[in-house]
Write a protein that holds these residues in place. Structure first.
Motif, PDB file in Angstrom:
ATOM      1  N   ALA A  16      22.281  29.197  40.889  1.00  0.00           N
ATOM      2  CA  ALA A  16      22.547  28.019  41.864  1.00  0.00           C
ATOM      3  C   ALA A  16      21.657  27.893  43.221  1.00  0.00           C
ATOM      4  O   ALA A  16      20.809  28.778  43.296  1.00  0.00           O
ATOM      5  N   THR A  17      21.564  26.765  43.447  1.00  0.00           N
ATOM      6  CA  THR A  17      20.594  26.287  44.248  1.00  0.00           C
ATOM      7  C   THR A  17      21.294  25.985  45.673  1.00  0.00           C
ATOM      8  O   THR A  17      22.388  25.859  45.795  1.00  0.00           O
ATOM      9  N   VAL A  18      20.266  25.590  46.737  1.00  0.00           N
ATOM     10  CA  VAL A  18      20.992  25.099  48.051  1.00  0.00           C
ATOM     11  C   VAL A  18      21.773  23.949  47.926  1.00  0.00           C
ATOM     12  O   VAL A  18      22.794  23.706  48.594  1.00  0.00           O
ATOM     13  N   ALA A  19      20.999  23.118  47.059  1.00  0.00           N
ATOM     14  CA  ALA A  19      21.952  21.917  46.590  1.00  0.00           C
ATOM     15  C   ALA A  19      23.189  22.092  46.206  1.00  0.00           C
ATOM     16  O   ALA A  19      24.174  21.288  46.356  1.00  0.00           O
ATOM     17  N   ASP A  20      23.346  22.915  45.266  1.00  0.00           N
ATOM     18  CA  ASP A  20      24.693  23.215  44.397  1.00  0.00           C
ATOM     19  C   ASP A  20      25.424  23.762  45.483  1.00  0.00           C
ATOM     20  O   ASP A  20      26.742  23.587  45.498  1.00  0.00           O
ATOM     21  N   ALA A  21      24.956  24.696  46.533  1.00  0.00           N
ATOM     22  CA  ALA A  21      26.051  25.185  47.314  1.00  0.00           C
ATOM     23  C   ALA A  21      26.483  24.202  48.266  1.00  0.00           C
ATOM     24  O   ALA A  21      27.622  24.090  48.546  1.00  0.00           O
ATOM     25  N   LEU A  22      25.574  23.162  48.941  1.00  0.00           N
ATOM     26  CA  LEU A  22      25.938  22.265  49.628  1.00  0.00           C
ATOM     27  C   LEU A  22      27.116  21.184  49.045  1.00  0.00           C
ATOM     28  O   LEU A  22      28.212  20.894  49.607  1.00  0.00           O
ATOM     29  N   ALA A  23      26.952  20.944  47.830  1.00  0.00           N
ATOM     30  CA  ALA A  23      27.910  20.224  46.975  1.00  0.00           C
ATOM     31  C   ALA A  23      29.132  20.898  46.912  1.00  0.00           C
ATOM     32  O   ALA A  23      30.194  20.355  47.013  1.00  0.00           O
ATOM     33  N   ALA A  24      29.303  22.207  46.364  1.00  0.00           N
ATOM     34  CA  ALA A  24      30.261  23.032  46.467  1.00  0.00           C
ATOM     35  C   ALA A  24      31.322  23.270  47.706  1.00  0.00           C
ATOM     36  O   ALA A  24      32.288  22.979  47.505  1.00  0.00           O
ATOM     37  N   PHE A  25      30.442  23.119  48.713  1.00  0.00           N
ATOM     38  CA  PHE A  25      30.896  23.161  50.163  1.00  0.00           C
ATOM     39  C   PHE A  25      31.518  21.803  50.566  1.00  0.00           C
ATOM     40  O   PHE A  25      32.484  21.914  51.389  1.00  0.00           O
ATOM     41  N   ALA A  27      29.763  19.445  51.921  1.00  0.00           N
ATOM     42  CA  ALA A  27      28.856  18.866  53.202  1.00  0.00           C
ATOM     43  C   ALA A  27      28.441  17.545  53.050  1.00  0.00           C
ATOM     44  O   ALA A  27      27.775  17.260  51.953  1.00  0.00           O
ATOM     45  N   ARG A  28      28.494  16.840  54.091  1.00  0.00           N
ATOM     46  CA  ARG A  28      27.913  15.401  54.093  1.00  0.00           C
ATOM     47  C   ARG A  28      27.213  15.245  55.438  1.00  0.00           C
ATOM     48  O   ARG A  28      27.385  15.707  56.358  1.00  0.00           O
ATOM     49  N   PRO A  29      25.946  14.458  54.894  1.00  0.00           N
ATOM     50  CA  PRO A  29      24.692  13.981  55.731  1.00  0.00           C
ATOM     51  C   PRO A  29      25.510  13.505  56.818  1.00  0.00           C
ATOM     52  O   PRO A  29      26.624  12.862  56.935  1.00  0.00           O
ATOM     53  N   LEU A  56      24.003  30.754  54.239  1.00  0.00           N
ATOM     54  CA  LEU A  56      23.566  29.295  54.783  1.00  0.00           C
ATOM     55  C   LEU A  56      24.194  28.930  55.949  1.00  0.00           C
ATOM     56  O   LEU A  56      25.452  29.101  56.101  1.00  0.00           O
ATOM     57  N   ASP A  57      23.439  28.076  56.858  1.00  0.00           N
ATOM     58  CA  ASP A  57      23.949  27.611  57.951  1.00  0.00           C
ATOM     59  C   ASP A  57      23.894  26.189  57.846  1.00  0.00           C
ATOM     60  O   ASP A  57      22.628  25.816  57.651  1.00  0.00           O
ATOM     61  N   ILE A  58      24.854  25.179  57.946  1.00  0.00           N
ATOM     62  CA  ILE A  58      24.849  23.868  57.983  1.00  0.00           C
ATOM     63  C   ILE A  58      25.108  23.437  59.483  1.00  0.00           C
ATOM     64  O   ILE A  58      26.057  23.864  59.905  1.00  0.00           O
ATOM     65  N   VAL A  59      24.264  22.529  59.870  1.00  0.00           N
ATOM     66  CA  VAL A  59      24.279  22.271  61.570  1.00  0.00           C
ATOM     67  C   VAL A  59      24.329  20.757  61.421  1.00  0.00           C
ATOM     68  O   VAL A  59      23.472  19.851  60.798  1.00  0.00           O
ATOM     69  N   HIS A  60      25.593  20.181  61.899  1.00  0.00           N
ATOM     70  CA  HIS A  60      25.709  18.756  62.307  1.00  0.00           C
ATOM     71  C   HIS A  60      25.035  18.461  63.474  1.00  0.00           C
ATOM     72  O   HIS A  60      25.173  19.095  64.485  1.00  0.00           O
TER      73      HIS A  60
END
Length: 65
Positions: A16-25, A27-29, A56-60
């Motif tokens: 899996a890639t970062v993009a795959d993880a973001l999609a599974a999570f 995440a919305r821009p 992974l840390d996602i920061v809005h």
């Protein structure tokens, strides 16, 4: 494989890639992403492979004044 996104466990298939993880999570821009504490540019999300135990840390962005 098991990874962590924003301190929550997530199971992804091997390769899996970062993009795959973001999609599974879900995440919305807009957001910025750090992999194990290092910024990952948006253009690199589809190519950056993940390993078991990665964080992974996602920061809005936050507006205010």
């Amino acid at each position: 494989m098991e990874i962590e996104i924003n301190h929550k466990p997530l199971t992804l298939p091997d390769g899996a890639t970062v993009a795959d993880a973001l999609a599974a999570f879900g995440a919305r821009p807009p957001f910025a992403v750090a992999l194990n504490g290092q910024f990952v540019a948006r253009a690199q999300h589809p190519a950056r492979m993940l390993n078991p135990g990665d964080r992974l840390d996602i920061v809005h962005p936050v507006a205010g004044g």
